[in-house]
Design a protein around this motif. Structure first.
Motif, PDB file in Angstrom:
ATOM      1  N   MET A   1       0.924  -1.202   0.199  1.00 16.21           N
ATOM      2  CA  MET A   1       0.097   0.009  -0.071  1.00 16.21           C
ATOM      3  C   MET A   1       0.993   1.149   0.031  1.00 16.21           C
ATOM      4  SD  MET A   1      -2.694   1.229   2.724  1.00 16.21           S
ATOM      5  CE  MET A   1      -4.150   0.257   2.288  1.00 16.21           C
ATOM      6  N   THR A   4      -1.074   7.342  -1.518  1.00 12.23           N
ATOM      7  CA  THR A   4      -2.322   7.477  -2.318  1.00 12.23           C
ATOM      8  C   THR A   4      -3.312   6.164  -1.811  1.00 12.23           C
ATOM      9  OG1 THR A   4      -1.094   8.169  -4.065  1.00 12.23           O
ATOM     10  CG2 THR A   4      -3.564   7.830  -4.468  1.00 12.23           C
ATOM     11  N   GLU A   5      -2.998   5.096  -1.797  1.00 12.22           N
ATOM     12  CA  GLU A   5      -3.850   3.916  -1.661  1.00 12.22           C
ATOM     13  C   GLU A   5      -4.255   4.085  -0.005  1.00 12.22           C
ATOM     14  OE1 GLU A   5      -2.223   0.720  -4.630  1.00 12.22           O
ATOM     15  OE2 GLU A   5      -1.306   0.847  -2.514  1.00 12.22           O
ATOM     16  N   LEU A   6      -3.497   4.479   0.830  1.00 12.05           N
ATOM     17  CA  LEU A   6      -3.636   4.782   2.218  1.00 12.05           C
ATOM     18  C   LEU A   6      -4.974   5.782   2.314  1.00 12.05           C
ATOM     19  CD1 LEU A   6      -3.132   4.034   5.278  1.00 12.05           C
ATOM     20  CD2 LEU A   6      -1.507   5.814   5.224  1.00 12.05           C
ATOM     21  N   SER A   8      -6.950   6.882   0.285  1.00 11.09           N
ATOM     22  CA  SER A   8      -8.287   6.427  -0.352  1.00 11.09           C
ATOM     23  C   SER A   8      -8.944   5.524   0.748  1.00 11.09           C
ATOM     24  CB  SER A   8      -7.858   5.557  -1.646  1.00 11.09           C
ATOM     25  OG  SER A   8      -7.506   6.433  -2.743  1.00 11.09           O
ATOM     26  N   ALA A   9      -8.153   4.439   1.617  1.00  9.82           N
ATOM     27  CA  ALA A   9      -8.742   3.600   2.644  1.00  9.82           C
ATOM     28  C   ALA A   9      -9.137   4.507   3.663  1.00  9.82           C
ATOM     29  CB  ALA A   9      -7.607   2.703   2.958  1.00  9.82           C
ATOM     30  N   VAL A  10      -8.424   5.625   3.933  1.00 11.02           N
ATOM     31  CA  VAL A  10      -8.915   6.399   4.755  1.00 11.02           C
ATOM     32  C   VAL A  10     -10.403   7.196   4.449  1.00 11.02           C
ATOM     33  CG1 VAL A  10      -8.379   8.602   6.389  1.00 11.02           C
ATOM     34  CG2 VAL A  10      -6.898   7.003   6.215  1.00 11.02           C
ATOM     35  N   THR A  12     -12.538   6.106   2.517  1.00  9.81           N
ATOM     36  CA  THR A  12     -13.589   4.845   2.271  1.00  9.81           C
ATOM     37  C   THR A  12     -14.146   4.934   3.698  1.00  9.81           C
ATOM     38  OG1 THR A  12     -12.676   4.081   0.629  1.00  9.81           O
ATOM     39  CG2 THR A  12     -14.266   2.683   1.923  1.00  9.81           C
ATOM     40  N   LYS A  13     -13.223   4.656   4.830  1.00 11.76           N
ATOM     41  CA  LYS A  13     -13.548   4.221   6.060  1.00 11.76           C
ATOM     42  C   LYS A  13     -14.107   5.328   7.077  1.00 11.76           C
ATOM     43  CE  LYS A  13     -10.545   0.408   6.563  1.00 11.76           C
ATOM     44  NZ  LYS A  13     -10.313  -0.533   7.758  1.00 11.76           N
ATOM     45  N   THR A  14     -13.835   6.766   6.653  1.00 13.23           N
ATOM     46  CA  THR A  14     -14.283   7.930   7.450  1.00 13.23           C
ATOM     47  C   THR A  14     -15.427   8.598   6.616  1.00 13.23           C
ATOM     48  OG1 THR A  14     -12.798   9.239   6.249  1.00 13.23           O
ATOM     49  CG2 THR A  14     -11.958   7.915   8.633  1.00 13.23           C
ATOM     50  N   LYS A  18     -11.718  12.264  -0.762  1.00 10.67           N
ATOM     51  CA  LYS A  18     -10.163  11.848  -0.840  1.00 10.67           C
ATOM     52  C   LYS A  18      -9.372  12.979  -0.523  1.00 10.67           C
ATOM     53  CE  LYS A  18     -10.855   8.012  -3.879  1.00 10.67           C
ATOM     54  NZ  LYS A  18     -10.610   7.124  -5.244  1.00 10.67           N
TER      55      LYS A  18
END
Length: 91
Positions: A1, A4-6, A8-10, A12-14, A18
Motif C-alpha cells: 500500500m 495514495t492508497e492509504l 483512499s482507504a481512510v 472510504t472508512k471515514t 479523498k
C-alpha cells in the motif's frame, strides 16, 4: 500500500473526501516526522512506537575489499510494533 492508497482507504472508512483524507494522512506523517526530528518518541497505543536510534562512530569492514572504513555517527528512525498490532497480524 502506498500513500495514495492509504488516503483512499481512510476516505472510504471515514466518509471524507479523498482530498481531505490525503490532507489528514499528510498531516499525520508531518507530525510524526517533526517529533522524530526533535528526537521525541511517538507512541500510538495499540499500534506501535516510533523513535530515533543513534548509532555512534564506528569502523566497518568493506565486504568487497576486506578493508576497514570509518562510518560517522548517524540517527535513524525505528518502529516497534505494539501488542495489538502483533496480535492482529498473527491471527
Amino acid at each position: 500500500m502506498n500513500k495514495t492508497e492509504l488516503a483512499s482507504a481512510v476516505a472510504t472508512k471515514t466518509g471524507l473526501k479523498k482530498k481531505d483524507a490525503a490532507a489528514a494522512v499528510d498531516a499525520v506523517f508531518e507530525a510524526i516526522t517533526d517529533s522524530l526530528t526533535e528526537s521525541e518518541k511517538v507512541q500510538i497505543v495499540g499500534f506501535g512506537t516510533f523513535k530515533v536510534k543513534e548509532k555512534p562512530d564506528h569502523y566497518a569492514r568493506n565486504p568487497r575489499t576486506g578493508g576497514e572504513t570509518f562510518v560517522k555517527a548517524s540517527k535513524s528512525p525505528a518502529f516497534t510494533p505494539g501488542k495489538t498490532l502483533k496480535e492482529n497480524i498473527n491471527k
